[in-house]
Motif scaffolding. Structure first.
Motif, PDB file in Angstrom:
ATOM      1  N   VAL A  11       0.691  -1.359  -0.055  1.00 29.31           N
ATOM      2  CA  VAL A  11       0.030  -0.047   0.033  1.00 29.31           C
ATOM      3  C   VAL A  11       0.827   1.368  -0.149  1.00 29.31           C
ATOM      4  CG1 VAL A  11      -1.886  -1.176   1.106  1.00 29.31           C
ATOM      5  CG2 VAL A  11      -0.281   0.078   2.488  1.00 29.31           C
ATOM      6  N   GLY A  14      -0.550   4.803   1.056  1.00 30.50           N
ATOM      7  CA  GLY A  14      -1.958   4.403   1.373  1.00 30.50           C
ATOM      8  C   GLY A  14      -2.774   5.068   0.262  1.00 30.50           C
ATOM      9  N   TYR A  35      -8.999  -3.978   2.077  1.00 30.21           N
ATOM     10  CA  TYR A  35      -7.901  -4.619   2.849  1.00 30.21           C
ATOM     11  C   TYR A  35      -6.646  -4.298   2.265  1.00 30.21           C
ATOM     12  CZ  TYR A  35     -11.997  -7.349   4.572  1.00 30.21           C
ATOM     13  OH  TYR A  35     -12.852  -7.721   5.190  1.00 30.21           O
ATOM     14  N   GLY A  36      -5.800  -3.796   2.997  1.00 32.14           N
ATOM     15  CA  GLY A  36      -4.309  -3.306   2.613  1.00 32.14           C
ATOM     16  C   GLY A  36      -3.368  -4.313   3.263  1.00 32.14           C
ATOM     17  N   ASP A  38       0.786  -5.067   3.878  1.00 32.30           N
ATOM     18  CA  ASP A  38       2.112  -4.364   3.622  1.00 32.30           C
ATOM     19  C   ASP A  38       3.038  -4.786   4.740  1.00 32.30           C
ATOM     20  OD1 ASP A  38       4.480  -2.817   2.916  1.00 32.30           O
ATOM     21  OD2 ASP A  38       3.044  -1.704   1.569  1.00 32.30           O
ATOM     22  N   LEU A  63       3.073   1.865   9.228  1.00 31.98           N
ATOM     23  CA  LEU A  63       1.794   1.744   9.219  1.00 31.98           C
ATOM     24  C   LEU A  63       1.034   3.101   9.889  1.00 31.98           C
ATOM     25  CD1 LEU A  63      -0.994   0.010   9.547  1.00 31.98           C
ATOM     26  CD2 LEU A  63       0.044  -0.803  11.563  1.00 31.98           C
ATOM     27  N   GLU A  67      -2.006   5.120   8.054  1.00 34.28           N
ATOM     28  CA  GLU A  67      -3.267   5.476   8.776  1.00 34.28           C
ATOM     29  C   GLU A  67      -3.359   7.049   9.073  1.00 34.28           C
ATOM     30  OE1 GLU A  67      -2.551   3.424  12.551  1.00 34.28           O
ATOM     31  OE2 GLU A  67      -3.818   1.728  11.743  1.00 34.28           O
ATOM     32  N   LEU A  82      -6.012  -2.609   7.609  1.00 34.38           N
ATOM     33  CA  LEU A  82      -4.411  -2.741   7.384  1.00 34.38           C
ATOM     34  C   LEU A  82      -3.857  -3.712   8.054  1.00 34.38           C
ATOM     35  CD1 LEU A  82      -3.573   1.010   7.326  1.00 34.38           C
ATOM     36  CD2 LEU A  82      -4.127  -0.541   5.371  1.00 34.38           C
ATOM     37  N   LYS A  84      -0.090  -5.768   8.870  1.00 37.70           N
ATOM     38  CA  LYS A  84       1.345  -5.868   8.560  1.00 37.70           C
ATOM     39  C   LYS A  84       1.707  -7.097   8.466  1.00 37.70           C
ATOM     40  CE  LYS A  84       5.528  -4.089  10.875  1.00 37.70           C
ATOM     41  NZ  LYS A  84       6.074  -2.923  10.507  1.00 37.70           N
TER      42      LYS A  84
END
Length: 87
Positions: A11, A14, A35-36, A38, A63, A67, A82, A84
């Motif tokens: 992402v 973002g 849904y991301g 990364d 992250l 966000e 998201l 991780k």
């Protein structure tokens, strides 16, 4: 009933995830999810890829930064998840 989902792997900051969420507001219902996925650590070391732009750490965005970018642009955070990890 769920209406589908959008999945994005990598992402970066973002913004493409934000635009996808924004564009679908007019075409999908509120249960359409995003849904991301990364690592949020940038590119890993590779002995295969020789692209000068793909060095370790390139395209890193935390992250928290992602966000923040989504929130500041009024993304519907209740529709975005998201995750991780390495995918």
């Amino acid at each position: 009933m769920k209406e589908g989902a959008y999945y994005e792997f990598g992402v970066y900051r973002g913004y493409s995830l934000y635009w996808a969420e924004k564009i679908t507001r007019a075409f999908r219902g509120p249960e359409f999810m995003f849904y991301g996925f990364d690592s949020f650590d940038g590119m890993p070391h590779s002995q295969v890829d020789r692209n000068k732009d793909w060095y370790p750490g390139a395209y890193r965005a935390s992250l928290e930064e992602v966000e923040k970018n989504l929130t500041e642009n009024d993304a519907a955070m209740d529709r975005i998840v998201l995750t991780k990890g390495l995918f």
